[in-house]
Design a protein around this motif. Structure first.
Motif, short mmCIF file in Angstrom:
data_model
loop_
_atom_site.label_atom_id
_atom_site.label_comp_id
_atom_site.label_asym_id
_atom_site.label_seq_id
_atom_site.Cartn_x
_atom_site.Cartn_y
_atom_site.Cartn_z
N ALA A 23 0.84 -1.19 0.00
CA ALA A 23 0.00 0.00 0.00
C ALA A 23 0.88 1.24 0.00
CB ALA A 23 -0.91 -0.01 1.22
N ALA A 24 0.62 2.11 -0.96
CA ALA A 24 1.41 3.34 -1.09
C ALA A 24 0.59 4.55 -0.68
CB ALA A 24 1.89 3.51 -2.53
N SER A 25 1.22 5.49 -0.02
CA SER A 25 0.58 6.74 0.34
C SER A 25 1.56 7.88 0.15
CB SER A 25 0.08 6.70 1.79
OG SER A 25 1.15 6.50 2.67
N SER A 71 0.69 -7.02 -10.07
CA SER A 71 -0.47 -6.28 -10.57
C SER A 71 -0.71 -5.09 -9.65
CB SER A 71 -1.71 -7.19 -10.61
OG SER A 71 -2.05 -7.62 -9.31
N GLY A 72 -1.56 -4.19 -10.13
CA GLY A 72 -1.80 -2.98 -9.34
C GLY A 72 -3.25 -2.56 -9.35
N ASP A 73 -3.65 -1.86 -8.32
CA ASP A 73 -4.98 -1.28 -8.20
C ASP A 73 -4.77 0.22 -7.98
OD1 ASP A 73 -7.45 -0.32 -7.41
OD2 ASP A 73 -7.98 -2.12 -6.32
N ASN A 74 -4.91 0.99 -9.05
CA ASN A 74 -4.63 2.43 -8.94
C ASN A 74 -5.58 3.12 -7.97
OD1 ASN A 74 -2.46 2.38 -10.71
ND2 ASN A 74 -3.76 2.76 -12.50
N ARG A 76 -6.74 2.08 -5.27
CA ARG A 76 -6.34 1.82 -3.88
C ARG A 76 -4.85 2.09 -3.66
NH1 ARG A 76 -9.66 -3.65 -2.06
NH2 ARG A 76 -11.71 -2.92 -2.68
N ASN A 77 -4.16 2.55 -4.71
CA ASN A 77 -2.70 2.79 -4.59
C ASN A 77 -2.01 1.57 -4.00
OD1 ASN A 77 -2.59 5.32 -5.70
ND2 ASN A 77 -2.75 6.39 -3.76
#
Length: 127
Positions: A23-25, A71-74, A76-77
């Motif tokens: 998780a990125a913030s 894979s990524g979920d933009n 949800r960052n």
């Protein structure tokens, strides 16, 4: 500044699967690379997989190709690493990483080009 929190590790048996999350913030961007590295005791940090250019470029280490999927979920960052058919040699601490700007493809596998790292999550695969 970017903060990364990786999670999802655990103790599994050979052949099992795990999904790691990162998780990125902060000041994140879908254009910069998001990568997974791993480090086993007494060994150097090793490239695993990377996603760049809004997910249009995916690269894998030979050791995980065909078994791991990034894979990524933009919205949800969050970036994921789906790990299937796990082997004892996959045992390591897994780190997600990113950087503040894009970089040439040839550098994506080098840990020194990444500015931000998660704290790591332990993956242990028993035989």
């Amino acid at each position: 500044q970017v903060q990364l929190v990786d999670s999802g590790g655990g103790l599994v048996q050979a052949g099992d699967s795990l999904r790691l999350s990162c998780a990125a913030s902060g000041r994140t961007s879908s254009t910069v690379p998001m990568a997974w590295f791993r480090q086993a005791p007494g060994q150097e940090r090793e490239f695993g997989a990377v996603m760049a250019d809004r997910g249009t470029r995916l690269y894998y280490a030979d050791s995980v190709k065909g078994r791991f999927t990034i894979s990524g979920d933009n919205a949800r960052n969050t970036v994921y690493l789906q790990m299937n058919s796990l082997r004892p040699e996959d045992t390591a601490v897994y780190f997600c990483a990113t950087r503040s700007q894009r970089v040439i493809v040839g550098a994506l596998r080098r840990p020194e080009v990444y500015d931000y790292w998660g704290p790591g999550t332990q993956v242990t695969v028993s035989s």
